[in-house]
Design an enzyme around this catalytic site. Structure first.
Site, PDB file in Angstrom:
ATOM      1  N   ASP A  14      89.154  62.308 100.643  1.00 20.54           N
ATOM      2  CA  ASP A  14      88.942  62.052 102.072  1.00 20.54           C
ATOM      3  C   ASP A  14      87.570  62.560 102.542  1.00 20.54           C
ATOM      4  O   ASP A  14      86.994  63.477 101.946  1.00 20.54           O
ATOM      5  CB  ASP A  14      90.062  62.742 102.871  1.00 20.54           C
ATOM      6  CG  ASP A  14      90.142  62.194 104.289  1.00 20.54           C
ATOM      7  OD1 ASP A  14      89.634  61.086 104.543  1.00 20.54           O
ATOM      8  OD2 ASP A  14      90.707  62.883 105.158  1.00 20.54           O
ATOM      9  N   HIS A  31      81.950  55.516 101.054  1.00 18.65           N
ATOM     10  CA  HIS A  31      82.840  55.041  99.987  1.00 18.65           C
ATOM     11  C   HIS A  31      82.044  54.742  98.714  1.00 18.65           C
ATOM     12  O   HIS A  31      82.486  55.052  97.604  1.00 18.65           O
ATOM     13  CB  HIS A  31      83.576  53.769 100.428  1.00 18.65           C
ATOM     14  CG  HIS A  31      84.472  53.964 101.614  1.00 18.65           C
ATOM     15  ND1 HIS A  31      85.291  55.064 101.755  1.00 18.65           N
ATOM     16  CD2 HIS A  31      84.688  53.200 102.710  1.00 18.65           C
ATOM     17  CE1 HIS A  31      85.963  54.959 102.893  1.00 18.65           C
ATOM     18  NE2 HIS A  31      85.612  53.850 103.494  1.00 18.65           N
ATOM     19  N   LEU A 125      94.654  60.412  78.649  1.00 10.32           N
ATOM     20  CA  LEU A 125      94.870  60.668  80.083  1.00 10.32           C
ATOM     21  C   LEU A 125      95.560  59.478  80.760  1.00 10.32           C
ATOM     22  O   LEU A 125      95.182  58.327  80.544  1.00 10.32           O
ATOM     23  CB  LEU A 125      93.506  60.909  80.741  1.00 10.32           C
ATOM     24  CG  LEU A 125      93.544  61.186  82.255  1.00 10.32           C
ATOM     25  CD1 LEU A 125      94.062  62.592  82.530  1.00 10.32           C
ATOM     26  CD2 LEU A 125      92.151  61.005  82.865  1.00 10.32           C
TER      27      LEU A 125
HETATM   28  C1  FPP Z   1      89.035  58.349 102.929  1.00 12.50           C
HETATM   29  O1  FPP Z   1      87.824  58.570 103.601  1.00 12.50           O
HETATM   30  C2  FPP Z   1      88.774  57.565 101.757  1.00 12.50           C
HETATM   31  C3  FPP Z   1      89.230  56.307 101.548  1.00 12.50           C
HETATM   32  C4  FPP Z   1      90.064  55.590 102.536  1.00 12.50           C
HETATM   33  C5  FPP Z   1      88.862  55.571 100.354  1.00 12.50           C
HETATM   34  C6  FPP Z   1      88.569  56.393  99.128  1.00 12.50           C
HETATM   35  C7  FPP Z   1      87.877  55.544  98.191  1.00 12.50           C
HETATM   36  C8  FPP Z   1      86.890  55.919  97.372  1.00 12.50           C
HETATM   37  C9  FPP Z   1      86.448  57.296  97.203  1.00 12.50           C
HETATM   38  C10 FPP Z   1      86.183  54.918  96.561  1.00 12.50           C
HETATM   39  C11 FPP Z   1      87.102  53.911  95.949  1.00 12.50           C
HETATM   40  C12 FPP Z   1      86.646  53.635  94.635  1.00 12.50           C
HETATM   41  C13 FPP Z   1      87.371  53.056  93.677  1.00 12.50           C
HETATM   42  C14 FPP Z   1      86.794  53.002  92.342  1.00 12.50           C
HETATM   43  C15 FPP Z   1      88.691  52.514  93.875  1.00 12.50           C
HETATM   44  P1  FPP Z   1      87.715  58.144 105.113  1.00 12.50           P
HETATM   45  O2  FPP Z   1      86.999  56.853 105.183  1.00 12.50           O
HETATM   46  O3  FPP Z   1      89.051  58.160 105.762  1.00 12.50           O
HETATM   47  O4  FPP Z   1      86.810  59.294 105.650  1.00 12.50           O
HETATM   48  P2  FPP Z   1      86.828  59.901 107.104  1.00 12.50           P
HETATM   49  O5  FPP Z   1      88.101  60.704 107.199  1.00 12.50           O
HETATM   50  O6  FPP Z   1      85.630  60.734 107.106  1.00 12.50           O
HETATM   51  O7  FPP Z   1      86.789  58.756 108.073  1.00 12.50           O
END
Ligand code: FPP
Length: 256
Positions: A14, A31, A125
């Site tokens: 997150d 992301h 894994l």
């Molecule tokens: C939360 O951050 C994160 C997500 C909703 C997506 C997580 C995804 C990745 C790290 C990359 C995906 C990659 C692959 C290979 C599948 P947020 O956007 O909610 O952050 P915020 O809380 O700051 O708004």
């Protein structure tokens, strides 16, 4: 590390949007940067001899985000699958995506299925991406699946565990959440029952392989007691001792 207590680590990655906003970038930049870290964390998990790593990449609730952001997340998944495919195969990694894929683009489904099929028997894994995933939905589906196969039968904990999206990953030993919030967010609700929880303010794109290693090592050193007292090293032995004690109590009541 081979006898470490931490075998299955799950991560809520997150803070991507806020990380990008702090740098005056669009949320999706977070992301993109966050996705780059995943390969490092997978490598470190192998190094630490973990049996399973489960990453929360897209929740059922995330479908409500702007369509442009959703498209970027799907394209990052595809990019990862293309880039890491050879390494996953070479390293005997068992790859799986858990969640409801019914609304995924056809091409994404095919890429996922192809890698899942090729790695299904792998012994390294267990790498699982939760994508289109919701914990409550998983539990309901597991129960429904069981009743379809066993109409009229009473369901047990073991039955439910065996019918989850990825029954081979087992319970989570350690959950890490980056980004400063203290929530589970409908992630692996069943599997988290006895997990150690670690929350860090660091936002996912700034998280590092070294920090990951330290958290796993520190948690390994902390004692996990599963509701008992010192010396109970796993859930099975704790359940066994509890059953034994219940029997003893019943016997003693019989003497009264
Ligand atoms: C939360 O951050 C994160 C997500 C909703 C997506 C997580 C995804 C990745 C790290 C990359 C995906 C990659 C692959 C290979 C599948 P947020 O956007 O909610 O952050 P915020 O809380 O700051 O708004």
């Amino acid at each position: 590390m081979s006898d470490s207590a931490i075998k299955h680590v799950a991560i809520i990655m997150d803070g991507n949007g806020r990380w990008a906003a702090e740098r005056s970038h669009n949320r999706v930049w977070g992301h993109i940067r966050g996705s780059r870290l995943i390969s490092d964390i997978v490598e470190e998990s192998e190094e630490l001899n973990l049996s399973a790593l489960t990453l929360f990449a897209f929740s059922t609730e995330n479908w409500s985000r702007p369509i442009g952001e959703i498209k970027v997340l799907f394209s990052l998944l595809k990019k990862y699958l293309k880039k890491e495919r050879d390494r996953i195969l070479a390293n005997d990694i068992r790859f799986k995506v858990i969640g409801d894929s019914s609304q995924f683009p056809e091409e994404t489904i095919e890429m996922i299925k192809s890698l899942e099929n090729e790695t299904v028997g792998n012994k390294g894994l267990k790498l699982t991406f939760a994508f289109g995933y919701g914990g409550r939905q998983e539990i309901v589906e597991a129960a429904n699946l069981f009743y379809e196969k066993n109409p009229g039968k009473k369901i047990t904990e073991q039955d439910l565990s065996e019918n989850l999206f990825a029954s081979d990953i087992g319970d989570v030993d350690l959950l890490i959440r980056t980004g400063g919030d203290y929530r589970i967010s409908n992630f692996l609700l069943w599997q988290l029952a006895y997990a150690e929880l670690y929350f860090t303010d660091v936002k996912w794109p700034s998280f590092t392989r070294g920090e990951f290693k330290n958290i796993v090592s520190q948690t390994n050193e902390r004692e996990r007691r599963f509701g008992g007292i010192t010396g109970q090293r796993d859930l099975k032995s704790s359940v066994f001792l509890a059953q034994d004690n219940k029997k003893k109590m019943n016997l003693q009541q019989g003497y009264k």
